[in-house]
Each structure stands twice: as structure tokens, then as C-alpha cells.
Design an enzyme around this catalytic site. Structure first.
Site, short mmCIF file in Angstrom:
data_model
loop_
_atom_site.label_atom_id
_atom_site.label_comp_id
_atom_site.label_asym_id
_atom_site.label_seq_id
_atom_site.Cartn_x
_atom_site.Cartn_y
_atom_site.Cartn_z
CG ASP A 98 -1.69 -1.14 1.51
OD1 ASP A 98 -1.97 -1.83 0.53
OD2 ASP A 98 -2.05 -1.37 2.68
N1 URA Z 1 -1.05 -5.82 4.28
C1 URA Z 1 -1.54 -4.57 4.14
O1 URA Z 1 -2.56 -4.23 4.71
N2 URA Z 1 -0.87 -3.71 3.36
C2 URA Z 1 0.28 -4.01 2.72
O2 URA Z 1 0.85 -3.16 2.03
C3 URA Z 1 0.77 -5.32 2.88
C4 URA Z 1 0.09 -6.21 3.67
#
Ligand code: URA
Length: 236
Positions: free
Chosen positions: A102
Site C-alpha cells: 500500500d
Molecule cells: N497488508 C496490508 O494491509 N498492506 C500491505 O501493504 C501489505 C500487507
């Protein structure tokens, strides 16, 4: 492959632009001898303006993704490609992220132009452990390790329960999480399911590969030993 195509595919320019670079004598061998567009010369013997060529097809990169960058080519904001040489965005075959982090997640991110390798790493069958550390808005309740490890946790709008995930408590509001799958916003949604909220999230390792001290925003190409490390620690 003709040199002109090979160099164009590395993002140095269109074939027309690269043909012009040949005519201008900018493409030489290691001794400075001018090369021609249809010469057959080993990749590592070619120089552009005196500099070695970018790595050939089959590139695998380790990037320490900072917070604030998206794993996308299209996002109007900061994207992980901004952290690489501009040419790398123009390569053919295209350099893709291996899975996604993310925008607000930092840490270990792989990028490759090798589709088979990408599939081998991300395939659910690979069961490669991914280790993250999270800081949480509220204190842990105490039952998170059981809930995450149960193999029965259903996230909203998912059709199958999550595979068992590991949770190690590092502090009242800090935990290390180990996943063997990669669903959308998985860790944030897992903590939301137990009434908490992830404030910071960092990926520390993938398989047996970790960041090894690489600073945020920096990257390096991976060699054979690194590749072996990725597959050297599959979950039991
Ligand atoms: N889980 C999440 O919520 N975000 C990420 O970027 C990776 C794993």
C-alpha cells in the site's frame, strides 16, 4: 537480437532515437570503438556515452519502498518507479512490482521483468513467508495470535477464509505478522477484524531475503545468491 533493438528495449529511446545514437558514435565497445546497429556484441561489452548498458532482461530489483509511494505506473502522485533511473520505466519487457505494498506501507519490495519469476514468487503454492511489523492505534487484546492463526478468519467481501498467519507480540501496540498469502490490504483488514487499526506497517522480509540495511528509497539489483535466498525459507 540486433543491438539497436536491445538498446531500445532497455528504455534508451525509440528504435529511431537509438539508431541516431549509433550514427552519432555514442555507442561503443569497452575500448571506445564505435559500434553499429547490427553488430553482435555481448551485453557487457557495450557502452553508451562511455557507460555500461543497464542490466539485461531478467532483472530483479530489491527496493526499500518508503511511505507515500504507490506501486503503480499511473498514479498521479509519487510512484515507486520515481525511485529508479527514468529509463527503467520504459523497459520492454516491462518492469513490474512483485505483488504490491500500500501507499502507506514501507519496506521490502521486489520488481522484475521476468514474468515466470514473478509468478513463482507470488503463486499461493510457493507459500513464501512475508514478515511485517505493525504499530497499532490500540493495545492488543491478547487473542490476535489465535484469531490470525486459526485459518478460519473471513474478511469482508472475501469468499475463502485466510490461511493461518503468525503473530508475535512486540509491545502493547506493536506486532510482527507473518503471512503466506497477499490479499488486498490484508494486514490492515485483519486488525480491523479484531477491532484495531494499523498506524504504521513495514515489510521486513520475503522468503529468506531481508532488506539487509538498505535505506528507505534505495534499491539494488539482486544476484543469484539473493534469488536463492528468496526461495530458501518457505513456510513449513
Ligand atoms: N497488508 C496490508 O494491509 N498492506 C500491505 O501493504 C501489505 C500487507
Amino acid at each position: 537480437m540486433k543491438l539497436v533493438k536491445l538498446i531500445a528495449n532497455l528504455g534508451y529511446g525509440s528504435r529511431k532515437q537509438v539508431a541516431l545514437m549509433f550514427r552519432e558514435g555514442r555507442i561503443t565497445d569497452a575500448a571506445g570503438e564505435v559500434l553499429y546497429a547490427d553488430d553482435a556484441v555481448p551485453h557487457d561489452a557495450v557502452r553508451v556515452d562511455g557507460e555500461p548498458l543497464d542490466p539485461p532482461q531478467g532483472l530483479l530489483i530489491l527496493l526499500h519502498k518508503p511511505v507515500g509511494y504507490t506501486c503503480s505506473t499511473k498514479d498521479p502522485g509519487r510512484v515507486v518507479y520515481d525511485l529508479l533511473p527514468p529509463r527503467y520505466r520504459l523497459r520492454d519487457p516491462v518492469l513490474s512490482t512483485v505483488g504490491r505494498l500500500d501507499r502507506d506501507t514501507s519496506g521490502l519490495l521486489l520488481m522484475t521483468d521476468d514474468g515466470a519469476l514473478l509468478h513463482r514468487i507470488t503463486s499461493p503454492r510457493a507459500q513464501l513467508p512475508k514478515v511485517y511489523e505493525a504499530t497499532l492505534a490500540d493495545d492488543l487484546r491478547g487473542d490476535e495470535a489465535d484469531v490470525f492463526g486459526s485459518g478460519t478468519l473471513m474478511l469482508e467481501s472475501e469468499k475463502t477464509p485466510l490461511a493461518p498467519a503468525g503473530l508475535e507480540v512486540l509491545g502493547a501496540r506493536r506486532a510482527r505478522i507473518t503471512l503466506v498469502e497477499g490479499r488486498y490490504h490484508q494486514i490492515r483488514r485483519m486488525f480491523a477484524a479484531v477491532g484495531n487499526h494499523v498506524q504504521t506497517l513495514e515489510r521486513l522480509s520475503l522468503g529468506g531475503l531481508d532488506l539487509g540495511g538498505l535505506e528507505a528509497g534505495r534499491w539494488r539489483p539482486l544476484d543469484e545468491a539473493d534469488r536463492a535466498r528468496i526461495f530458501g525459507a518457505a513456510a513449513g
